[in-house]
Scaffold this active site. Structure first.
Site, short mmCIF file in Angstrom:
data_model
loop_
_atom_site.label_atom_id
_atom_site.label_comp_id
_atom_site.label_asym_id
_atom_site.label_seq_id
_atom_site.Cartn_x
_atom_site.Cartn_y
_atom_site.Cartn_z
N ASN A 1 25.49 18.10 50.69
CA ASN A 1 26.96 17.98 51.38
C ASN A 1 27.75 18.31 50.19
OD1 ASN A 1 26.00 17.82 54.06
ND2 ASN A 1 25.42 15.52 53.47
N ASN B 1 25.57 13.45 40.67
CA ASN B 1 26.24 13.00 42.10
C ASN B 1 25.08 13.34 43.10
OD1 ASN B 1 27.64 12.34 44.26
ND2 ASN B 1 29.48 13.56 44.04
N ALA C 1 24.53 11.35 49.41
CA ALA C 1 24.06 10.14 50.17
C ALA C 1 22.58 9.71 49.56
CB ALA C 1 23.96 10.69 51.67
N ARG D 1 34.33 1.59 50.63
CA ARG D 1 33.95 2.20 51.65
C ARG D 1 33.10 1.59 52.56
NH1 ARG D 1 32.45 8.51 50.39
NH2 ARG D 1 32.91 8.51 52.79
#
Ligand code: DQA
Length: 143
Positions: free
Chosen positions: A10, A74, A77, A107
């Protein structure tokens, strides 16, 4: 120094996905930003993105054979549940830095867990593109 930046699922949707969290800049902007940093620091930077766990593992293993000096990852998820990516990082013996655009500590509960955290040398997060810059500068500072 040869640095490989890997972006997981994503992240190619930057500028489209949840702009309040990830900002307005696109994935192309991120790529440009990283390649500019490579020029600025006179360092070879390759940027890779995939939405697929296996493709990320293949790229990590390729880094071993390509003798990459440092990895900025990175994992999106996958950060929160991919033991397969964790094992791949652990097998490499290449300095690997975890990065996140957002502040994953502030978060949802599931984002507070990183299963790759303890196989990465350091984590930079919460500063959008700057998180990557900090990771690259950290790798370069300690060649
Ligand atoms: C992210 C944070 C993850 O929780 C999320 O799944 C992402 C992006 C970040 O850069 O802030 O895809 O890694």
């Amino acid at each position: 120094m040869k640095i490989l930046v890997i972006n997981g699922p994503n992240l190619n949707f930057l500028g489209i996905r949840e702009k309040k969290i990830y900002g307005n800049n696109s994935y192309d902007d991120l790529k440009k930003y990283l390649l500019e940093l490579g020029k600025k620091y006179n360092t070879e930077i390759e940027v890779f993105q995939s939405n697929h766990e296996g493709a990320i593992i293949d790229k990590l293993q390729e880094a071993y054979f390509e003798k990459v000096d440092g990895i900025v990852l990175n994992a999106g998820a996958y950060t929160h549940y991919s033991y397969a990516i964790r094992d791949a990082i652990a097998s490499l013996n290449i300095r690997t830095i975890e990065v996140h655009l957002s502040d994953i500590t502030k978060r949802e509960e599931f984002r507070k867990i990183s299963v790759i955290h303890d196989v990465c040398e350091k984590t930079f997060f919460g500063k959008h593109f700057e998180s990557y810059k900090e990771a690259i500068e950290y790798l370069l500072a300690d060649k």
